[in-house]
Design a protein around this motif. Structure first.
Motif, PDB file in Angstrom:
ATOM      1  N   VAL A 435       0.834  -1.204   0.000  1.00  0.00           N
ATOM      2  CA  VAL A 435       0.000   0.000   0.000  1.00  0.00           C
ATOM      3  C   VAL A 435       0.869   1.255   0.000  1.00  0.00           C
ATOM      4  N   LYS A 436       1.919   1.253   0.821  1.00  0.00           N
ATOM      5  CA  LYS A 436       2.834   2.411   0.826  1.00  0.00           C
ATOM      6  C   LYS A 436       3.420   2.650  -0.556  1.00  0.00           C
ATOM      7  N   ILE A 437       3.852   1.581  -1.195  1.00  0.00           N
ATOM      8  CA  ILE A 437       4.475   1.704  -2.513  1.00  0.00           C
ATOM      9  C   ILE A 437       3.473   2.227  -3.532  1.00  0.00           C
ATOM     10  N   ARG A 438       2.257   1.703  -3.472  1.00  0.00           N
ATOM     11  CA  ARG A 438       1.251   2.159  -4.447  1.00  0.00           C
ATOM     12  C   ARG A 438       0.904   3.630  -4.227  1.00  0.00           C
ATOM     13  N   ASN A 439       0.760   4.036  -2.979  1.00  0.00           N
ATOM     14  CA  ASN A 439       0.372   5.419  -2.704  1.00  0.00           C
ATOM     15  C   ASN A 439       1.457   6.422  -3.063  1.00  0.00           C
ATOM     16  N   HIS A 440       2.700   5.952  -3.200  1.00  0.00           N
ATOM     17  CA  HIS A 440       3.814   6.836  -3.576  1.00  0.00           C
ATOM     18  C   HIS A 440       4.467   6.371  -4.872  1.00  0.00           C
ATOM     19  N   ALA A 441       3.700   5.665  -5.698  1.00  0.00           N
ATOM     20  CA  ALA A 441       4.267   5.081  -6.910  1.00  0.00           C
ATOM     21  C   ALA A 441       4.844   6.134  -7.846  1.00  0.00           C
ATOM     22  N   GLY A 442       4.165   7.268  -7.973  1.00  0.00           N
ATOM     23  CA  GLY A 442       4.665   8.313  -8.862  1.00  0.00           C
ATOM     24  C   GLY A 442       6.040   8.818  -8.444  1.00  0.00           C
ATOM     25  N   GLU A 443       6.198   9.076  -7.135  1.00  0.00           N
ATOM     26  CA  GLU A 443       7.498   9.542  -6.637  1.00  0.00           C
ATOM     27  C   GLU A 443       8.570   8.473  -6.814  1.00  0.00           C
ATOM     28  N   LEU A 444       8.211   7.224  -6.523  1.00  0.00           N
ATOM     29  CA  LEU A 444       9.179   6.136  -6.655  1.00  0.00           C
ATOM     30  C   LEU A 444       9.605   5.943  -8.103  1.00  0.00           C
ATOM     31  N   ALA A 445       8.650   6.050  -9.023  1.00  0.00           N
ATOM     32  CA  ALA A 445       8.971   5.876 -10.432  1.00  0.00           C
ATOM     33  C   ALA A 445       9.907   6.971 -10.921  1.00  0.00           C
ATOM     34  N   LYS A 446       9.687   8.215 -10.477  1.00  0.00           N
ATOM     35  CA  LYS A 446      10.520   9.337 -10.925  1.00  0.00           C
ATOM     36  C   LYS A 446      11.917   9.281 -10.323  1.00  0.00           C
ATOM     37  N   SER A 447      11.999   8.752  -9.087  1.00  0.00           N
ATOM     38  CA  SER A 447      13.299   8.747  -8.413  1.00  0.00           C
ATOM     39  C   SER A 447      14.153   7.541  -8.769  1.00  0.00           C
TER      40      SER A 447
END
Length: 456
Positions: A435-447
């Protein structure tokens, strides 16, 4: 901090999060605020502890090995530990016969040897499997015929087996991938209509059941592995189960240099054979390890069932489907599909990296075996060219396309069986990490910095 959550609140909170409802922020509402940020973005791990280690060894294992050592009867032809294991395993599985051999690969090899699979024969296998399933076919200079995968179950698509059958088909070899049974009703119905034997590759499926019957006892025979990662393990080792008297007798002969039983080993019984015997050390260790097998299987099943309930609530996460006939899965692997479209198009490689950073070990599973150079080069193998001809081998290459499997290999995520020996809290923390990963997926993908060429 107590992360053990009431399941209703857990599922409700994840549903709210997936629907975009925020309770004090975009992340999963029942996590403390400092846990909302993924570990890769500076937050603490969702699973800060350790999953159970593997293998599990006890005093009885140690004593058993010492007993064999001191007996000076280390091979099966001089001792009785392998026979003891065979009797115990066949009782546990309901099989009429059990034969211990040196590996799961050799359990398959022995089975193909009994059926005299050889040049000119074709063997139908799933494309989503460990390479050993393919290797034993090629070692006999037979031609493997790949069948595409059922995307939702990770298993062979049994409805596509019939179109792979030719006048040269001599064997159908389904694999119970991850410990979950393939669609055995469909497999056996098709095999029966065409009078083709079935050998079950049950190397990952100890104690799994199809309609209450243990896998490995449904077809002509079943092959099991006891390699170090397996749910029942002795480092290396394997077994062949069968309810057919003649098959079992010939299997013993084949793995014993084509010689007869222990008491009648002076006569050669066939035109082929090998030494694939299990050692007394392996037999003894498997006997003591078997004492834990059923209780460990129950723990895995309970945890996997609970984890599936949690993960089904997360958009983009699809646990492997079980067929209606599955009454027990061995859960050698916990498998699910990752749809990056629900995770801001984050590549799977970055998703796996983020999940591992949360303290949740994971992998992407098998690659597309049919596309591996190792497999494709079979068409240029001089022995195969001599046996089948260049035209036939080129036609074989053209039949290896498996588009559903290609898609699965881009989406698959695996957890190992030892993780399922953890606690209910461990399962909840896995879900929290997702859930944490999904909720911050955009930031994780960009970084992230995906490996060159990684578009998955």
């Amino acid at each position: 901090m107590n992360c053990h959550l009431d399941r209703r609140k857990f599922l409700s909170a994840m549903t709210l999060a997936s629907a975009g409802v925020t309770l004090g922020g975009p992340a999963f509402a029942y996590l403390p605020s400092e846990n909302k940020k993924p570990a890769l973005l500076g937050g603490p791990k969702a699973h800060p502890g350790q999953f159970p280690s593997w293998p599990v060894a006890g005093r009885s294992d140690e004593q058993g090995l010492v007993d064999v050592l001191r007996s000076k009867k280390w091979g099966r032809l001089s001792g009785n530990s392998v026979a003891t294991f065979e009797n115990k395993f066949k009782e546990l599985t309901g099989a009429k016969h059990c034969l211990g051999v040196s590996s799961g690969t050799n359990a398959l090899y022995t089975s193909l040897g009994v059926l005299d699979i050889g040049p000119g024969d074709e063997v139908i296998i799933p494309v989503y499997t460990f390479i050993a399933t393919y290797n034993v076919v090629v070692l006999n200079y037979a031609l493997p015929r790949f069948v595409d995968t059922d995307l939702e179950s990770f298993q062979i698509d049994a409805t596509k087996i019939e179109q792979a059958i030719s006048r040269n088909t001599r064997l159908i070899m389904p694999v119970h991938i991850g410990g979950s049974p393939a669609d055995m009703d469909t497999v056996m119905e098709i095999a029966g209509r065409h009078d083709i034997p079935v050998i079950e590759d049950a190397c990952q499926a100890h104690l799994a059941e199809w309609k209450g019957q243990k896998v490995g006892t449904i077809g002509m025979a079943g092959a099991f592995s006891f390699q170090s990662s397996k749910n029942l393990n002795s480092g290396e080792g394997g077994a062949v189960l069968s309810n057919d008297d003649a098959f079992a007798r010939n299997a013993f002969n084949f793995q014993n240099q084509s010689r007869g039983t222990d008491s009648d080993s002076s006569t050669y019984r066939s035109t082929r054979g090998s030494n694939l015997r299990m050692t007394e050390f392996q037999g003894n260790l498997l006997t003591t390890q078997m004492d834990m097998l059923s209780s460990q299987a129950r723990t895995r099943s309970l945890n996997a069932t609970y984890l599936t309930e949690l993960l089904r609530e997360i958009p983009g996460i699809y646990p492997a489907k079980m067929y209606p006939g599955v009454t027990e899965s061995a859960y050698h692997l916990y498998m699910f599909r990752y749809d990056k479209r629900e995770f801001a198009d984050m590549p799977r490689s970055r998703f796996l990296q983020a999940l591992a950073a949360e303290g949740v070990p994971c992998s992407g599973g098998y690659r597309s075996m049919n596309k591996e150079d190792y497999v494709q080069r079979l068409a240029k193998n001089r022995h195969y060219l001599k046996l089948y001809g260049e035209k036939a081998m080129q036609e074989w290459v053209e039949t290896t396309s498996c588009p559903q499997n290609d898609l699965l290999c881009e989406q698959a995520v695996w957890f190992t069986q030892s993780m399922l020996l953890g606690t209910k809290n461990d399962m909840e923390q896995i879900a929290q990490a997702l859930v944490k990963i999904r909720n911050h997926a955009g930031e994780l993908a960009k970084s992230g910095s995906p490996e060159k060429g990684d578009k998955k």
